[in-house]
Design an enzyme around this catalytic site. Structure first.
Site, PDB file in Angstrom:
ATOM      1  N   SER A 138      19.238  -3.892   2.783  1.00 46.75           N
ATOM      2  CA  SER A 138      17.952  -3.848   3.465  1.00 46.75           C
ATOM      3  C   SER A 138      18.079  -2.887   4.655  1.00 46.75           C
ATOM      4  O   SER A 138      19.036  -2.111   4.720  1.00 46.75           O
ATOM      5  CB  SER A 138      17.598  -5.256   3.917  1.00 46.75           C
ATOM      6  OG  SER A 138      16.354  -5.255   4.550  1.00 46.75           O
ATOM      7  N   LEU A 139      17.163  -2.941   5.577  1.00 44.10           N
ATOM      8  CA  LEU A 139      17.225  -2.078   6.760  1.00 44.10           C
ATOM      9  C   LEU A 139      16.997  -2.918   8.005  1.00 44.10           C
ATOM     10  O   LEU A 139      16.239  -3.879   7.967  1.00 44.10           O
ATOM     11  CB  LEU A 139      16.116  -1.018   6.702  1.00 44.10           C
ATOM     12  CG  LEU A 139      16.242   0.111   5.693  1.00 44.10           C
ATOM     13  CD1 LEU A 139      14.920   0.858   5.586  1.00 44.10           C
ATOM     14  CD2 LEU A 139      17.362   1.060   6.075  1.00 44.10           C
ATOM     15  N   GLU A 188      11.652   9.483   7.508  1.00 46.18           N
ATOM     16  CA  GLU A 188      11.036   9.399   6.177  1.00 46.18           C
ATOM     17  C   GLU A 188       9.983   8.300   6.181  1.00 46.18           C
ATOM     18  O   GLU A 188      10.224   7.231   6.738  1.00 46.18           O
ATOM     19  CB  GLU A 188      12.101   9.027   5.127  1.00 46.18           C
ATOM     20  CG  GLU A 188      13.267   9.994   5.066  1.00 46.18           C
ATOM     21  CD  GLU A 188      14.400   9.501   4.139  1.00 46.18           C
ATOM     22  OE1 GLU A 188      14.241   8.430   3.490  1.00 46.18           O
ATOM     23  OE2 GLU A 188      15.425  10.183   4.079  1.00 46.18           O
ATOM     24  N   LYS A 199       8.233   5.076   5.254  1.00 47.91           N
ATOM     25  CA  LYS A 199       8.793   3.891   4.585  1.00 47.91           C
ATOM     26  C   LYS A 199       7.784   3.411   3.554  1.00 47.91           C
ATOM     27  O   LYS A 199       6.785   2.772   3.880  1.00 47.91           O
ATOM     28  CB  LYS A 199       9.088   2.791   5.605  1.00 47.91           C
ATOM     29  CG  LYS A 199       9.802   1.600   4.982  1.00 47.91           C
ATOM     30  CD  LYS A 199      10.241   0.606   6.039  1.00 47.91           C
ATOM     31  CE  LYS A 199      10.993  -0.567   5.439  1.00 47.91           C
ATOM     32  NZ  LYS A 199      10.219  -1.352   4.481  1.00 47.91           N
ATOM     33  N   ASP A 244       5.955   1.366   0.847  1.00 44.40           N
ATOM     34  CA  ASP A 244       5.907  -0.071   0.580  1.00 44.40           C
ATOM     35  C   ASP A 244       5.837  -0.316  -0.926  1.00 44.40           C
ATOM     36  O   ASP A 244       4.773  -0.441  -1.506  1.00 44.40           O
ATOM     37  CB  ASP A 244       4.700  -0.688   1.296  1.00 44.40           C
ATOM     38  CG  ASP A 244       4.920  -2.161   1.570  1.00 44.40           C
ATOM     39  OD1 ASP A 244       6.009  -2.671   1.236  1.00 44.40           O
ATOM     40  OD2 ASP A 244       4.002  -2.799   2.112  1.00 44.40           O
ATOM     41  N   TYR A 278      14.912   8.766  -2.322  1.00 44.14           N
ATOM     42  CA  TYR A 278      15.284   8.999  -0.920  1.00 44.14           C
ATOM     43  C   TYR A 278      16.738   8.651  -0.587  1.00 44.14           C
ATOM     44  O   TYR A 278      17.205   8.900   0.513  1.00 44.14           O
ATOM     45  CB  TYR A 278      14.353   8.258   0.045  1.00 44.14           C
ATOM     46  CG  TYR A 278      14.173   6.789  -0.260  1.00 44.14           C
ATOM     47  CD1 TYR A 278      15.205   5.891  -0.061  1.00 44.14           C
ATOM     48  CD2 TYR A 278      12.968   6.311  -0.746  1.00 44.14           C
ATOM     49  CE1 TYR A 278      15.048   4.549  -0.354  1.00 44.14           C
ATOM     50  CE2 TYR A 278      12.807   4.968  -1.042  1.00 44.14           C
ATOM     51  CZ  TYR A 278      13.843   4.090  -0.842  1.00 44.14           C
ATOM     52  OH  TYR A 278      13.694   2.769  -1.139  1.00 44.14           O
ATOM     53  N   LYS A 338       8.834  -0.228  12.184  1.00 43.20           N
ATOM     54  CA  LYS A 338       7.688  -0.822  11.475  1.00 43.20           C
ATOM     55  C   LYS A 338       6.382  -0.631  12.245  1.00 43.20           C
ATOM     56  O   LYS A 338       6.360  -0.576  13.466  1.00 43.20           O
ATOM     57  CB  LYS A 338       7.921  -2.335  11.300  1.00 43.20           C
ATOM     58  CG  LYS A 338       9.098  -2.670  10.388  1.00 43.20           C
ATOM     59  CD  LYS A 338       8.640  -2.768   8.952  1.00 43.20           C
ATOM     60  CE  LYS A 338       9.738  -3.225   8.020  1.00 43.20           C
ATOM     61  NZ  LYS A 338       9.650  -4.614   7.639  1.00 43.20           N
ATOM     62  N   CYS A 389     -35.855  -3.053   5.622  1.00 37.78           N
ATOM     63  CA  CYS A 389     -34.897  -3.801   4.800  1.00 37.78           C
ATOM     64  C   CYS A 389     -34.444  -2.928   3.631  1.00 37.78           C
ATOM     65  O   CYS A 389     -35.279  -2.398   2.904  1.00 37.78           O
ATOM     66  CB  CYS A 389     -35.569  -5.070   4.295  1.00 37.78           C
ATOM     67  SG  CYS A 389     -34.621  -5.927   3.044  1.00 37.78           S
ATOM     68  N   CYS A 411     -35.871  -4.572   0.150  1.00 34.44           N
ATOM     69  CA  CYS A 411     -37.281  -4.616  -0.265  1.00 34.44           C
ATOM     70  C   CYS A 411     -38.158  -3.602   0.448  1.00 34.44           C
ATOM     71  O   CYS A 411     -39.314  -3.430   0.082  1.00 34.44           O
ATOM     72  CB  CYS A 411     -37.845  -6.017  -0.065  1.00 34.44           C
ATOM     73  SG  CYS A 411     -38.133  -6.408   1.666  1.00 34.44           S
ATOM     74  N   CYS A 430     -35.330  -8.883   8.062  1.00 36.37           N
ATOM     75  CA  CYS A 430     -36.366  -8.400   7.163  1.00 36.37           C
ATOM     76  C   CYS A 430     -37.578  -9.317   7.307  1.00 36.37           C
ATOM     77  O   CYS A 430     -37.443 -10.529   7.330  1.00 36.37           O
ATOM     78  CB  CYS A 430     -35.826  -8.442   5.734  1.00 36.37           C
ATOM     79  SG  CYS A 430     -37.097  -8.324   4.481  1.00 36.37           S
ATOM     80  N   CYS A 464     -39.077 -10.346  -0.506  1.00 35.45           N
ATOM     81  CA  CYS A 464     -37.761  -9.713  -0.494  1.00 35.45           C
ATOM     82  C   CYS A 464     -36.830 -10.355  -1.528  1.00 35.45           C
ATOM     83  O   CYS A 464     -36.566 -11.558  -1.458  1.00 35.45           O
ATOM     84  CB  CYS A 464     -37.145  -9.836   0.895  1.00 35.45           C
ATOM     85  SG  CYS A 464     -35.553  -9.010   1.017  1.00 35.45           S
TER      86      CYS A 464
HETATM   87  N1  NAD Z   1       5.228 -12.562   2.402  1.00 37.80           N
HETATM   88  C1  NAD Z   1       6.360 -13.047   1.961  1.00 37.80           C
HETATM   89  O1  NAD Z   1       6.426 -14.168   1.464  1.00 37.80           O
HETATM   90  C2  NAD Z   1       7.591 -12.202   2.016  1.00 37.80           C
HETATM   91  C3  NAD Z   1       8.791 -12.669   1.484  1.00 37.80           C
HETATM   92  C4  NAD Z   1       9.892 -11.853   1.544  1.00 37.80           C
HETATM   93  C5  NAD Z   1       9.821 -10.593   2.130  1.00 37.80           C
HETATM   94  N2  NAD Z   1       8.617 -10.151   2.642  1.00 37.80           N
HETATM   95  C6  NAD Z   1       8.495  -8.857   3.287  1.00 37.80           C
HETATM   96  O2  NAD Z   1       9.407  -7.915   2.765  1.00 37.80           O
HETATM   97  C7  NAD Z   1       9.955  -7.158   3.810  1.00 37.80           C
HETATM   98  C8  NAD Z   1      11.417  -7.386   3.917  1.00 37.80           C
HETATM   99  O3  NAD Z   1      11.964  -6.907   2.785  1.00 37.80           O
HETATM  100  P1  NAD Z   1      13.287  -6.060   2.689  1.00 37.80           P
HETATM  101  O4  NAD Z   1      14.440  -6.903   2.969  1.00 37.80           O
HETATM  102  O5  NAD Z   1      13.202  -5.387   1.380  1.00 37.80           O
HETATM  103  O6  NAD Z   1      13.275  -5.029   3.850  1.00 37.80           O
HETATM  104  P2  NAD Z   1      12.309  -3.899   4.223  1.00 37.80           P
HETATM  105  O7  NAD Z   1      11.252  -3.742   3.214  1.00 37.80           O
HETATM  106  O8  NAD Z   1      11.859  -4.167   5.591  1.00 37.80           O
HETATM  107  O9  NAD Z   1      13.242  -2.603   4.239  1.00 37.80           O
HETATM  108  C9  NAD Z   1      14.143  -2.201   3.216  1.00 37.80           C
HETATM  109  C10 NAD Z   1      13.483  -1.537   2.084  1.00 37.80           C
HETATM  110  O10 NAD Z   1      12.703  -0.435   2.488  1.00 37.80           O
HETATM  111  C11 NAD Z   1      12.432   0.332   1.346  1.00 37.80           C
HETATM  112  N3  NAD Z   1      12.233   1.753   1.688  1.00 37.80           N
HETATM  113  C12 NAD Z   1      11.057   2.413   1.594  1.00 37.80           C
HETATM  114  N4  NAD Z   1      11.169   3.678   1.954  1.00 37.80           N
HETATM  115  C13 NAD Z   1      12.459   3.879   2.309  1.00 37.80           C
HETATM  116  C14 NAD Z   1      13.183   5.000   2.764  1.00 37.80           C
HETATM  117  N5  NAD Z   1      12.592   6.178   2.953  1.00 37.80           N
HETATM  118  N6  NAD Z   1      14.478   4.840   3.004  1.00 37.80           N
HETATM  119  C15 NAD Z   1      15.081   3.637   2.840  1.00 37.80           C
HETATM  120  N7  NAD Z   1      14.444   2.537   2.393  1.00 37.80           N
HETATM  121  C16 NAD Z   1      13.136   2.647   2.133  1.00 37.80           C
HETATM  122  C17 NAD Z   1      13.553   0.082   0.387  1.00 37.80           C
HETATM  123  O11 NAD Z   1      13.009  -0.536  -0.746  1.00 37.80           O
HETATM  124  C18 NAD Z   1      14.418  -0.904   1.109  1.00 37.80           C
HETATM  125  O12 NAD Z   1      14.959  -1.854   0.256  1.00 37.80           O
HETATM  126  C19 NAD Z   1       9.288  -7.577   5.072  1.00 37.80           C
HETATM  127  O13 NAD Z   1       8.190  -6.728   5.348  1.00 37.80           O
HETATM  128  C20 NAD Z   1       8.817  -8.970   4.727  1.00 37.80           C
HETATM  129  O14 NAD Z   1       7.687  -9.330   5.485  1.00 37.80           O
HETATM  130  C21 NAD Z   1       7.543 -10.939   2.599  1.00 37.80           C
HETATM  131 ZN    ZN Z   2     -36.153  -7.476   2.534  1.00 38.86          ZN
END
Ligand code: NAD
Ligand code: ZN
Length: 718
Positions: A98-99, A132, A134, A136, A244, A332, A437, A440, A455, A461
């Site tokens: 993860s990060l 870079e 990030k 989703d 990436y 973030k 409105c 109508c 209205c 209407c």
């Molecule tokens: N709502 C829920 O129930 C729930 C449950 C678990 C996790 N989450 C969410 O998931 C996230 C945590 O997940 P995580 O552990 O995967 O960590 P993370 O998403 O915060 O960060 C790691 C991920 O970032 C992604 N990434 C995207 N662009 C990248 C780039 N340029 N370089 C490197 N990595 C990149 C990769 O997939 C990497 O695994 C949080 O936002 C959390 O809120 C939510």
């Molecule tokens: Zn109306």
């Protein structure tokens, strides 16, 4: 989704004893595991990311205070979730981690300081960073041997992922064979599978139509589409991929992060074009705020920016801490806010005519949910004026084309919290709230001291029709037996009754129709005959019932009676109101007819204005004219000048046996008495039926005259 975790009052961590901390730690861990499973394995989270992150941050805070609680089992030490059943498992040669997160500029500075200390760089030496977007989505590892794709795996728990090779072969952005020079004998190329927002919305639309799973956001939708046992389903989903990073690589083709990205591009991968090599912290922060503002226009969701040390020899030296690299961090965006574009403002007309503006936004994911609409409440809100008359958003108005910040907290409807004025297009004009409105075409009015514009086409209407028709036939209005809410709804939907007059032409039209009412389900010959008889019985109606039935704002039963008594006949009422309507557009209505209306005891200005606006709308007058051609309106009975109860206040209570409550009331009012609902010193008579309760007691306490039903009849001479 869209739910936030139940708000419990969290225990203050600084006050926890060790034993309490252990219990809280266990509780949080279990809760997080449940969410991990839903999010990573089922692609169907039940809480927002912000709510989830809060749980994690709490767990981290407890572990910081009680380091003993950090075991390898703790969610803080783990990545993702184990591979789901039904997929073959793949061991990653290099773990997929993860990060670490940064939420503020200070966090970023600290990240850079940590790196400098670790590498023992002197104070001036700032390591170059690659910024870079990030993405989703979900991360994916692709193994190539001699340039050929041999295996694809999800992250899973970081060590073991799910084998999705066949699925991945259907994604166009992913090369089956690497191109160009310097192809290592074996390499794992990594990146993010994602879905464009427009593709996600389209997919959800189709899914909903087919009564199939709809996804909360593009991330869940990408993950759910990739992790399919049926490859044909994956193939039908519009998945995309950005490369990436990498795992095991037999010979590295470059010495820097940006060099590696260039190589990936040449090898046939798609590398995010916005990626930027930055020399210092100012540059990365500038990148962060710029891309934050452009978020809505990217076409795909990003939830932050990832900064990575550019030199690979330094990345190697920095290495890893538990679940994330020391050489990278995710900066973030605030979880519950996002920047997007206000594409338009639509007006919705409610069932009572209230016109509510709704923001149409360029879709953006906020706190894990795609937001494309936000409420704008009323015209003042658009102008930057709050309910209390004070400025909101620093008094800045909203214009179509504006770049705006939207917020979505918990289950609350998304709000537009601010406008980025620098981004306002030169051509953007102040929004002009419609004065008619949109449904109508009737004119719309805003009452004094009211924020809402409404209205005035009460009778015609379509947005209000069903509610108005239900009102029209209700007990104190036309009160037609066998024509209640249910039948009105049904007849409206069937196109049989669209406006009041249609009720009275129903029989004529039915006789000529090929699909007769009595052939409808739930109707027979008798019930239809009874219905037509009940309608005919109401072709002759009291004036006050008709006035009440029109559904004019502020004209309830009481005001309808006052008006009926004052004007006496429908002809007189209509003419007088049309005369008053002549002054409706003016600053001050100076017509004699209006003054007369305003002077009726009990009728105030607000009521008078509402009546006049109704008559000022030609569409209503047309509908009223049509109605009057079908019915006859009885003149109002003038109260007998000298009845024994004129001007007396009467309260009826208990269960009456000689007459119904409504009859009693009508009788008393005909004789000039006022009928009240509760007993006070001003009450002259209380007429008590059987089992009269508190009102009777009150009357005795106050010494008010109490009559039986017979005594009452005797008093009024019946
Ligand atoms: N709502 C829920 O129930 C729930 C449950 C678990 C996790 N989450 C969410 O998931 C996230 C945590 O997940 P995580 O552990 O995967 O960590 P993370 O998403 O915060 O960060 C790691 C991920 O970032 C992604 N990434 C995207 N662009 C990248 C780039 N340029 N370089 C490197 N990595 C990149 C990769 O997939 C990497 O695994 C949080 O936002 C959390 O809120 C939510
Ligand atoms: Zn109306």
């Amino acid at each position: 989704m869209a739910k936030t975790a139940k708000t419990r009052t969290p225990v203050d961590i600084s006050k926890l004893t060790k034993a309490q901390a252990k219990v809280e730690h266990m509780r949080l861990s279990l809760e997080i595991e449940v969410h991990n499973e839903r999010y990573y394995q089922k692609d169907a989270p039940t809480v927002s990311d912000a709510a989830y992150d809060e749980l994690r941050q709490r767990l981290e805070a407890i572990e910081a205070k009680f380091p003993d609680l950090v075991t390898t089992d703790s969610p803080t030490q783990k990545v993702g979730a184990a591979p789901a059943r039904g997929f073959a498992k793949v061991q990653h040669a290099v773990p997929m981690l993860s990060l670490g997160n940064a939420f503020s500029d200070e966090d970023v500075t600290e990240f850079v300081d940590r790196i400098r200390r670790f590498l023992k760089l002197d104070a001036e030496h700032i390591p170059a960073l690659v910024a870079e977007p990030k993405i989703d989505g979900l991360s994916l590892s692709l193994r190539y041997e001699n340039g050929e794709l041999v295996r694809a795996a999800t992250r899973g728990d970081g060590f073991t992922g799910e084998d999705v090779t066949a699925n991945v072969r259907t994604i166009k952005d992913i090369p089956h064979t690497l191109k160009g020079k310097n192809i290592p004998a074996a390499c794992e190329m990594r990146g993010e599978v994602y879905m464009l927002k427009k593709d996600f919305l389209e997919l959800n639309r189709k899914q909903a139509e087919a009564d199939d799973t709809v996804f909360a956001n593009p991330r869940n939708s990408a993950a759910g589409s990739l992790r399919q046992k049926d490859v044909a389903i994956t193939a039908s989903r519009p998945l995309k991929f950005f490369a990436y990073t990498w795992g095991e690589v037999s010979e590295r083709p470059a010495e820097t992060q940006h060099g590696m990205l260039e190589w990936m591009d040449k090898a046939g991968f798609v590398v995010n074009p916005r990626t930027k090599l930055c020399k210092d912290i100012e540059a990365v922060l500038a990148f962060y705020s710029k891309i934050g503002e452009e978020r809505a226009t990217l076409g795909y969701d990003i939830d932050g920016v990832v900064y990575k040390v550019d030199r690979l020899d330094w990345q190697d030296r920095l290495g890893f801490v538990s679940r994330s690299p020391r050489w990278a961090i995710a900066h973030k965006f605030a979880a519950e806010q996002a920047t997007t574009i206000l594409n338009g403002i639509d007006i919705q007309v409610g069932r009572t005519g209230a016109m509510t503006p709704v923001a149409r936004l360029e879709p953006v994911t906020v706190g894990g949910v795609v937001v494309s609409n936000a409420t704008l409440h009323n015209e003042d809100y658009i102008k930057g004026i709050g309910n209390d008359g004070n400025p909101i958003r620093d008094g800045v108005d909203l214009r179509v084309g504006d770049t705006v910040v939207v917020q979505r907290a918990g289950d609350v409807i998304p709000q537009v919290v601010s406008v980025i004025l620098d981004k306002r297009p030169k051509t953007a004009k102040p929004y002009k709230f419609p004065e008619t409105c949109p449904v109508c075409g009737s004119h719309a009015v805003r009452e004094e001291d009211e924020a809402v514009r409404r209205c005035t086409g009460a009778l015609i209407c379509p947005a209000q029709a069903v509610e108005r028709l239900k009102h029209f036939v209700s007990r104190l209005a036309f009160d037609i037996d066998g024509l209640g809410d249910k039948q009105i709804q049904e007849f409206y939907e069937g196109g049989l009754v669209m406006s009041p007059v249609d009720i009275f032409t129903l029989q004529k039209r039915d006789a000529r129709s090929t699909s007769r009412l009595m052939e409808r389900e739930g109707y027979g010959e008798t019930s239809v005959r009874n219905l037509f008889n009940a309608i005919d019985a109401r072709r002759s109606i009291e004036l006050h019932r008709l006035i009440f039935a029109l559904g004019i704002r502020h004209v309830g039963e009481g005001n309808a009676k006052l008006l009926a008594r004052h004007y006496g006949t429908i002809g007189n009422f209509r003419e007088s109101m049309l005369a008053a309507a002549k002054g409706s557009g003016d600053e001050e209505n100076t017509t004699e007819a209006y003054q007369d209306l305003n002077n009726i005891g009990g009728i105030g200005e607000i009521v008078a204005d509402a009546v006049v606006e109704f008559f000022a709308e030609p569409r209503n007058m047309k509908a009223l004219g049509e109605l009057l051609s079908e019915i006859e309106v009885k003149p109002a009975e003038q109260p007998r000048k000298s009845s024994p109860v004129s001007d007396k206040t009467v309260v009826f209570t208990g269960s009456l046996t000689k007459f119904t409550r409504d009859e009693a009331k009508a009788m008393a009012e005909r004789l000039g008495a006022k009928v009240a609902g509760s007993v006070s010193k001003k009450t002259d008579y209380v007429v008590a039926g059987e089992e009269a309760g508190s009102k009777l007691t009150k009357a005795r306490e106050l010494g008010v005259a109490v009559l039986t039903e017979d005594e009452w009849l005797k008093l009024i001479g019946e």
